[in-house]
Motif scaffolding. Sequence first.
Motif, PDB file in Angstrom:
ATOM      1  N   ALA A   1      -5.699  12.468   2.640  1.00 35.20           N
ATOM      2  CA  ALA A   1      -6.434  11.291   2.706  1.00 35.20           C
ATOM      3  C   ALA A   1      -6.621  10.077   3.928  1.00 35.20           C
ATOM      4  O   ALA A   1      -6.033  10.420   4.839  1.00 35.20           O
ATOM      5  N   SER A   2      -7.633   9.297   3.988  1.00 35.62           N
ATOM      6  CA  SER A   2      -7.628   8.393   4.932  1.00 35.62           C
ATOM      7  C   SER A   2      -6.290   7.400   5.361  1.00 35.62           C
ATOM      8  O   SER A   2      -6.336   7.343   6.634  1.00 35.62           O
ATOM      9  N   ASN A   3      -5.353   7.272   4.460  1.00 29.04           N
ATOM     10  CA  ASN A   3      -4.111   6.623   4.873  1.00 29.04           C
ATOM     11  C   ASN A   3      -3.173   7.706   5.239  1.00 29.04           C
ATOM     12  O   ASN A   3      -2.021   7.108   5.452  1.00 29.04           O
ATOM     13  N   GLY A   4      -3.490   8.929   5.668  1.00 26.25           N
ATOM     14  CA  GLY A   4      -2.362   9.824   5.916  1.00 26.25           C
ATOM     15  C   GLY A   4      -1.682  10.521   4.844  1.00 26.25           C
ATOM     16  O   GLY A   4      -0.891  11.418   5.189  1.00 26.25           O
TER      17      GLY A   4
ATOM     18  N   GLN B   1       1.477   5.139  12.373  1.00 30.47           N
ATOM     19  CA  GLN B   1       0.497   5.984  11.958  1.00 30.47           C
ATOM     20  C   GLN B   1      -0.679   5.478  12.971  1.00 30.47           C
ATOM     21  O   GLN B   1      -1.927   6.222  12.824  1.00 30.47           O
TER      22      GLN B   1
ATOM     23  N   ASN C   1       0.764  -1.453  -0.017  1.00 23.95           N
ATOM     24  CA  ASN C   1      -0.102  -0.160  -0.003  1.00 23.95           C
ATOM     25  C   ASN C   1       0.833   1.272   0.069  1.00 23.95           C
ATOM     26  O   ASN C   1       0.377   2.502   0.299  1.00 23.95           O
TER      27      ASN C   1
ATOM     28  N   GLY D   1      -4.897   4.934  12.286  1.00 25.55           N
ATOM     29  CA  GLY D   1      -4.760   5.449  10.971  1.00 25.55           C
ATOM     30  C   GLY D   1      -6.388   6.176  10.799  1.00 25.55           C
ATOM     31  O   GLY D   1      -6.827   6.830  11.753  1.00 25.55           O
ATOM     32  N   ALA D   2      -7.076   6.051   9.824  1.00 28.87           N
ATOM     33  CA  ALA D   2      -8.333   6.649   9.610  1.00 28.87           C
ATOM     34  C   ALA D   2      -8.054   8.227   9.707  1.00 28.87           C
ATOM     35  O   ALA D   2      -8.654   8.686  10.340  1.00 28.87           O
ATOM     36  N   PHE D   3      -7.316   8.798   8.639  1.00 27.85           N
ATOM     37  CA  PHE D   3      -6.908  10.227   8.724  1.00 27.85           C
ATOM     38  C   PHE D   3      -8.010  11.022   7.999  1.00 27.85           C
ATOM     39  O   PHE D   3      -8.512  10.380   7.076  1.00 27.85           O
ATOM     40  N   SER D   4      -8.110  12.278   8.332  1.00 28.19           N
ATOM     41  CA  SER D   4      -8.936  13.003   7.380  1.00 28.19           C
ATOM     42  C   SER D   4      -8.389  14.703   7.515  1.00 28.19           C
ATOM     43  O   SER D   4      -7.506  14.959   8.349  1.00 28.19           O
ATOM     44  N   ASP D   5      -8.847  15.336   6.798  1.00 31.16           N
ATOM     45  CA  ASP D   5      -8.629  16.937   6.860  1.00 31.16           C
ATOM     46  C   ASP D   5      -8.804  17.688   8.224  1.00 31.16           C
ATOM     47  O   ASP D   5      -8.060  18.203   8.714  1.00 31.16           O
TER      48      ASP D   5
ATOM     49  N   SER E   1      -5.097  18.673   1.685  1.00 26.11           N
ATOM     50  CA  SER E   1      -6.113  17.800   1.610  1.00 26.11           C
ATOM     51  C   SER E   1      -5.016  16.572   2.128  1.00 26.11           C
ATOM     52  O   SER E   1      -4.048  16.242   2.092  1.00 26.11           O
TER      53      SER E   1
END
Length: 443
Positions: A236-239, A170, A101, A173-177, A234
């Motif tokens: 993404a969910s993967n950082g 990380q 990934n 995980g589950a990152f966002s703005d 921006s």
Amino acid sequence: TITGGTLTVDGTGQGTLTLITDNAALGVSGTETLGVQFVNTNHALIVQFDGSATSSGSMDLQTLPSTLSGGYAFTLSGVDTSYNSVVAGGVFSISGTAMQNGLLDVDDAGVVTLGTPFTGTISAPDAFGRGTITGTGIALTIKYYIVGPEAIRIIDVDTADSFVGSAFGQGAGAFSDALLGSSVFGVESGYWGSSYAATGMFTTVPGSGTFQGVADNNEVGVVQSGATISGTYSIASNGYGSLTITSASLGDVSALGIYMTDPTLNLNDPNNTTSGLGGALVADLDTAINGTGVLTPQTDTSPASFAGNYAFGSQASFAGGEFDFVGQGSVTGGALSGTGLVSDPFTFFGASPANYSGVPFAGTATPDGTNAGRYTIPLAISAVSGSPVDFSVVIYQASGGQLFWLDEDGSDLFFGPLEQQGSLTGLSAARKAGAKSKLKRKQ
């Protein structure tokens, strides 16, 4: 192989580490001397201190996990086969022996490639926490050294090029703005690049993916001081993310790769579990310049919190080469007073190459009346007795425990951290270092 050595420090955690190796090409005839400044018993800032080269970084206590797994963010910096400056950054995950990934950004002397997918293979670590990464497309062979489950130092060991850096876990995980809030950032080039450093702070508006703030940049000859910055970002969910300064106010610094890390980590001091300040690793992906750095959440801008004992360090550049330093001092009412070690093989401070000990550092930080968390400080470094050199320096405060400073003189620059000191209890004044040393070095 390290066959022996000695660590000698004083009551402030300042001293030298001498490493005896079986490679005569290292240091002076195989003996490498580092200047060290302990922040706490598990973490120190270091510089090369034997005149054979310049380098700077950190040294951290090692805790070996049974396996490595989960998501990681990373950055690397170095040179390509033509000695052009190269930086890279991205994210990947580990499952067993599979590195998967992966997404990779590269800036090779202004040629920028974004979001390249990659996979690879990672070997199990040996008793020293050392292992091998292959098949990534980043480099033929990468060696890694484990500091802890979520902190890994990585180095390309190919003969044609050279990269070094770090990877940090990380977490869930589950990152966002929304997970990128008010922050302080700092980036710096390697010596082979176009010398520059930049630092600043900003506040985000997650709903619109925008930010605004203030920053300073020194490109050795061109300085932007207290520049207003704004732009978009921006995550993404993967950082994996990016930040673009659209205001064109920070010189050549405009395009940053952002690689989010575990929010409970302290990226400067990964063993410091009481001060979780995990933010992100940063790669400058501009076409005119490149560099790497960190982004740290800003949690406290009060001048009252900028007080107590601090360890500090910096990598410096000027027209004739590089000098580096580490040190320690106290801050009272904004006034810094301390001493340090200065490595000056390219004669910035004196007429001959020298390693200076007991160097006085002094200055008084004045808070910026408009931008809380920003300070200016005229700093005097007296490496040569009776001949202080004055530097115009700006400081950005992420918290009372983590700050960054940048020299804004037109003909030279330095950049590095100021870290509030913790307990040094149990740190021996003289300690032997053997081949099974658990301390790891980062450049």
